[in-house]
Design a protein around this motif. Structure first.
Motif, PDB file in Angstrom:
ATOM      1  N   LYS A 153      21.001  -3.790 -29.260  1.00 49.94           N
ATOM      2  CA  LYS A 153      20.438  -2.413 -29.399  1.00 49.94           C
ATOM      3  C   LYS A 153      19.153  -2.232 -29.979  1.00 49.94           C
ATOM      4  O   LYS A 153      18.190  -1.494 -29.658  1.00 49.94           O
ATOM      5  CB  LYS A 153      21.380  -1.559 -30.215  1.00 49.94           C
ATOM      6  CG  LYS A 153      21.107  -0.264 -30.433  1.00 49.94           C
ATOM      7  CD  LYS A 153      22.118   0.693 -31.114  1.00 49.94           C
ATOM      8  CE  LYS A 153      21.714   1.078 -32.647  1.00 49.94           C
ATOM      9  NZ  LYS A 153      22.800   2.165 -33.006  1.00 49.94           N
ATOM     10  N   GLY A 154      18.787  -3.042 -31.495  1.00 50.11           N
ATOM     11  CA  GLY A 154      17.611  -3.020 -31.899  1.00 50.11           C
ATOM     12  C   GLY A 154      16.448  -3.451 -30.986  1.00 50.11           C
ATOM     13  O   GLY A 154      15.208  -2.715 -31.065  1.00 50.11           O
ATOM     14  N   MET A 155      16.693  -4.533 -30.280  1.00 48.52           N
ATOM     15  CA  MET A 155      15.606  -5.293 -29.311  1.00 48.52           C
ATOM     16  C   MET A 155      15.167  -4.151 -28.104  1.00 48.52           C
ATOM     17  O   MET A 155      14.277  -3.792 -27.974  1.00 48.52           O
ATOM     18  CB  MET A 155      15.981  -6.303 -28.902  1.00 48.52           C
ATOM     19  CG  MET A 155      15.139  -7.145 -27.965  1.00 48.52           C
ATOM     20  SD  MET A 155      15.499  -8.726 -27.309  1.00 48.52           S
ATOM     21  CE  MET A 155      15.706  -8.037 -25.712  1.00 48.52           C
ATOM     22  N   ILE A 156      16.222  -3.358 -27.714  1.00 51.45           N
ATOM     23  CA  ILE A 156      15.852  -2.366 -26.813  1.00 51.45           C
ATOM     24  C   ILE A 156      15.168  -1.154 -27.061  1.00 51.45           C
ATOM     25  O   ILE A 156      14.310  -0.652 -26.693  1.00 51.45           O
ATOM     26  CB  ILE A 156      17.213  -1.904 -26.024  1.00 51.45           C
ATOM     27  CG1 ILE A 156      17.990  -3.234 -25.180  1.00 51.45           C
ATOM     28  CG2 ILE A 156      16.912  -0.742 -25.058  1.00 51.45           C
ATOM     29  CD1 ILE A 156      19.471  -2.878 -24.876  1.00 51.45           C
ATOM     30  N   LEU A 193      11.683  -2.372 -27.916  1.00 52.56           N
ATOM     31  CA  LEU A 193      10.940  -2.467 -26.416  1.00 52.56           C
ATOM     32  C   LEU A 193      10.466  -1.191 -25.973  1.00 52.56           C
ATOM     33  O   LEU A 193       9.381  -0.902 -25.211  1.00 52.56           O
ATOM     34  CB  LEU A 193      11.602  -3.245 -25.308  1.00 52.56           C
ATOM     35  CG  LEU A 193      11.730  -4.725 -25.560  1.00 52.56           C
ATOM     36  CD1 LEU A 193      12.765  -5.584 -24.744  1.00 52.56           C
ATOM     37  CD2 LEU A 193      10.261  -5.319 -25.502  1.00 52.56           C
ATOM     38  N   PHE A 194      11.369  -0.043 -26.158  1.00 44.77           N
ATOM     39  CA  PHE A 194      10.836   1.190 -25.711  1.00 44.77           C
ATOM     40  C   PHE A 194       9.774   1.480 -26.378  1.00 44.77           C
ATOM     41  O   PHE A 194       8.875   2.341 -26.038  1.00 44.77           O
ATOM     42  CB  PHE A 194      12.250   2.129 -25.783  1.00 44.77           C
ATOM     43  CG  PHE A 194      13.190   2.071 -24.651  1.00 44.77           C
ATOM     44  CD1 PHE A 194      13.075   1.281 -23.577  1.00 44.77           C
ATOM     45  CD2 PHE A 194      14.501   2.839 -24.881  1.00 44.77           C
ATOM     46  CE1 PHE A 194      14.018   1.167 -22.698  1.00 44.77           C
ATOM     47  CE2 PHE A 194      15.581   2.567 -23.751  1.00 44.77           C
ATOM     48  CZ  PHE A 194      15.324   1.633 -22.880  1.00 44.77           C
ATOM     49  N   LEU A 195      10.009   1.582 -27.842  1.00 47.46           N
ATOM     50  CA  LEU A 195       8.893   2.022 -28.411  1.00 47.46           C
ATOM     51  C   LEU A 195       7.487   1.387 -28.657  1.00 47.46           C
ATOM     52  O   LEU A 195       6.411   1.977 -28.441  1.00 47.46           O
ATOM     53  CB  LEU A 195       9.248   2.087 -30.109  1.00 47.46           C
ATOM     54  CG  LEU A 195      10.206   2.803 -30.674  1.00 47.46           C
ATOM     55  CD1 LEU A 195      10.518   2.549 -31.926  1.00 47.46           C
ATOM     56  CD2 LEU A 195       9.920   4.329 -30.269  1.00 47.46           C
ATOM     57  N   LEU A 196       7.550   0.122 -28.098  1.00 47.09           N
ATOM     58  CA  LEU A 196       6.479  -0.760 -28.112  1.00 47.09           C
ATOM     59  C   LEU A 196       5.680  -0.380 -26.748  1.00 47.09           C
ATOM     60  O   LEU A 196       4.360  -0.641 -27.045  1.00 47.09           O
ATOM     61  CB  LEU A 196       6.965  -2.561 -27.795  1.00 47.09           C
ATOM     62  CG  LEU A 196       5.882  -3.468 -27.959  1.00 47.09           C
ATOM     63  CD1 LEU A 196       5.263  -3.549 -29.125  1.00 47.09           C
ATOM     64  CD2 LEU A 196       6.358  -4.714 -27.605  1.00 47.09           C
TER      65      LEU A 196
END
Lengths: 295, 302
Positions: free
Chosen positions: A121-124, A127-130
């Motif tokens: 979850k944290g990674m997804i 990646l959206f914010l990035l």
């Protein structure tokens, strides 16, 4: 009326004088384009003396814009009627569809990020914010060729997809923090009653999150209507050009018909102005809260 | 709660998969593709030439040539002119609107208007205002006797960047204003009362209470406005860029974003344009990453 002490009068006088200066700075350009749009060409071009209010205000420029109108270059010379009509229609479809898509997707995923736990979850989320600070060109250059291969260049659907994706990260973040801060007891009660996730969204989350969703919808609507660079690249004809792009074509190579151009500019800025006047609270909140949290 | 059931798994997948596909297909895959292109000699002017891997030579050419540095200097000039103007104006208006007076709400609503308009329209508005033959600025100054003949404000290349900064300030000053106003309103009133009892004057109160309290708001405004003015495009496009109808783009206000547009969509030098986009990314990377990490921490805290 009770006489105020002179210090109070002085304070108010200074405040209103300063407000006058600030309002002149903020509104004079807008006032001038509106005046230009209801003036005749003869009066508008009466240099060196300016008429600050038209002696005979006329809506003829607007009528011309949408009926016969002067011709402007857009590849061949097109009458403004075709361009402006199509531009307004395209902008309306483009911004409404984008705002709807952004609102639905960010509310659903905001709930998922705020309330559910799962692997990655944290990674997804990261990646959206990035994608937010990526300078737009990094994606747009290759995207142009990808979109042209699948027939989504000069296509409203293509514009809607791109702009929705660009607006998603910040709005997902907004809805995640908004839903996270909602009281949870209603959700718990609904679960006890055997409510499924979709039903929970419809009957509990969406009613509670409505103010946040309204802010997201309005900000997305404004952003899509105001957007220029993406449509400039991805729209090549009146089939999909929104009104901001149409307006930029009015600046001809040799001559600009300022009175018609002014009418076109007023048509372009009227919807955002109305949004700003009626929904300012939502817009200001939606446009600043992410920035404040991000720094 | 963890995903308890099959139903929950389907729900998460149904919500996130479309978004992940959009983000992957429209942002990340093209970004990688652009990176790959930047390492080749692809140029649409020479479509028959075989596309070859050329390593970092596009980057090298940009970094050793003159044009990119001139363009970067213009972008930084816009930033350097815009930021102080915007922050000073934003602070001034915020201090004014922090006072209580009848009609404050209306003034606030109206002052924010320019920020809500399409930037591309703002460029046009000011282009018309500054027009040399019939423009309103000329008319106003002439009627007040401040100039004795009309001037072409935008014609002089030396002043074009200044006008770009002024129009950008007009477009965006409402943002720092709102951030600073919120900062002002978060200052406890009793601090001022205590300072007044201690005999602190207006200036001392500003220096020792208002200013330190506002520093975080200044930082926010600075970062957001840095990104906005560093990546300026729309305003310049209708104000001073020229070349809207296919002609050459005016070099006087060719900033990084306009240069990137020109390289890719006018000169069709795809590979060089791709390399430039990655150089721009490197230039704004530090600021952007800082921003994202803060958002991530805020968004994932419990």
């Amino acid at each position: 009326m009770i006489a105020l002490p002179w210090r109070k009068w002085l304070r108010l006088t200074i405040i209103y004088a300063l407000c006058g200066v600030v309002l002149f700075w903020a509104l004079a350009p807008i006032y001038w384009v509106i005046v230009s749009s209801v003036s005749t060409r003869a009066e508008l071009y009466s240099a060196p003396y300016k008429v600050w209010f038209p002696s005979a205000p006329t809506l003829q420029n607007y009528v011309d814009l949408f009926t016969t109108g002067p011709r402007y270059r857009d590849g061949g010379f097109l009458p403004t009627a075709d361009l402006m009509g199509a531009g307004m229609r395209n902008s309306l479809i483009y911004s409404l569809a984008t705002a709807a898509a952004v609102t639905i997707m960010s509310t659903l995923s905001g709930y998922v990020f705020a309330r559910m736990r799962f692997r990655l979850k944290g990674m997804i989320f990261f990646l959206f914010l990035l994608m937010m600070p990526l300078p737009i060109w990094v994606s747009l250059i290759a995207l142009y060729f990808i979109m042209s291969q699948v027939g989504l260049v000069d296509n409203l659907l293509g514009l809607i997809l791109i702009t929705t994706t660009l607006l998603l990260p910040l709005n997902i973040w907004l809805m995640t923090t908004y839903i996270r801060d909602l009281p949870q007891d209603l959700e718990d009660a609904a679960f006890v009653d055997g409510c499924g996730r979709w039903q929970l969204m419809a009957s509990v989350i969406i009613p509670l999150a409505r103010p946040g969703m309204t802010a997201v919808f309005l900000v997305a609507l404004l952003s899509a209507w105001n957007s220029f660079l993406v449509p400039l690249i991805f729209s090549t004809t009146a089939r999909s050009q929104p009104v901001t792009v149409v307006l930029s074509f009015f600046i001809g190579q040799y001559e600009v018909a300022w009175e018609a151009m002014s009418a076109a500019a007023v048509m372009t800025m009227l919807p955002p102005m109305l949004l700003a006047l009626f929904f300012q609270r939502y817009l200001v909140r939606g446009l600043t809260v992410g920035a404040v949290a991000g720094t | 709660m963890t995903l308890r059931s099959f139903e929950d798994r389907v729900f998460v997948l149904a919500v996130l998969l479309p978004i992940a596909l959009l983000v992957a297909a429209l942002i990340y895959v093209p970004a990688v593709d652009t990176l790959r292109t930047s390492l080749t000699n692809r140029n649409l002017r020479q479509p028959n030439r075989p596309i070859e891997f050329v390593g970092l030579s596009n980057y090298q050419r940009l970094l050793t040539g003159n044009e990119m540095w001139q363009v970067t200097e213009r972008s930084l000039t816009v930033v350097a002119l815009t930021l102080p103007l915007e922050l000073a104006l934003g602070l001034g208006v915020a201090l004014l609107l922090n006072e209580r007076f009848p009609g404050r709400g209306i003034v606030r609503t109206l002052v924010i208007l320019p920020w809500m308009l399409p930037p591309v329209v703002n460029g046009f508005l000011w282009g018309w205002l500054l027009n040399g033959e019939y423009g309103a600025l000329n008319g106003l100054l002439y009627q007040f006797g401040l100039i004795d003949q009309y001037r072409f404000w935008l014609r002089d290349p030396a002043s074009q960047l200044t006008w770009v900064a002024i129009v950008q300030t007009w477009t965006r000053f409402a943002f720092p204003m709102i951030i600073l106003l919120a900062g002002l309103q978060s200052i406890p009133v009793d601090l001022y009362d205590a300072a007044e009892v201690d005999g602190a004057g207006w200036l001392a109160r500003f220096r020792f209470i208002t200013f330190p309290f506002l520093l975080p708001s200044f930082a926010i405004a600075l970062i957001v406005e840095f990104i906005a003015s560093f990546q300026i495009f729309d305003v310049i496009w209708t104000l001073t860029a020229g070349g809207q109808t296919g002609g050459a783009i005016n070099p006087g206000t060719k900033t990084l974003m306009l240069y990137n547009y020109e390289l890719v969509f006018r000169d069709l030098r795809i590979a060089v344009g791709s390399a430039l986009s990655y150089l721009i990314m490197l230039m704004s990377l530090a600021v952007g990453l800082f921003f994202v990490v803060r958002l991530y921490n805020q968004g994932t805290k419990r």
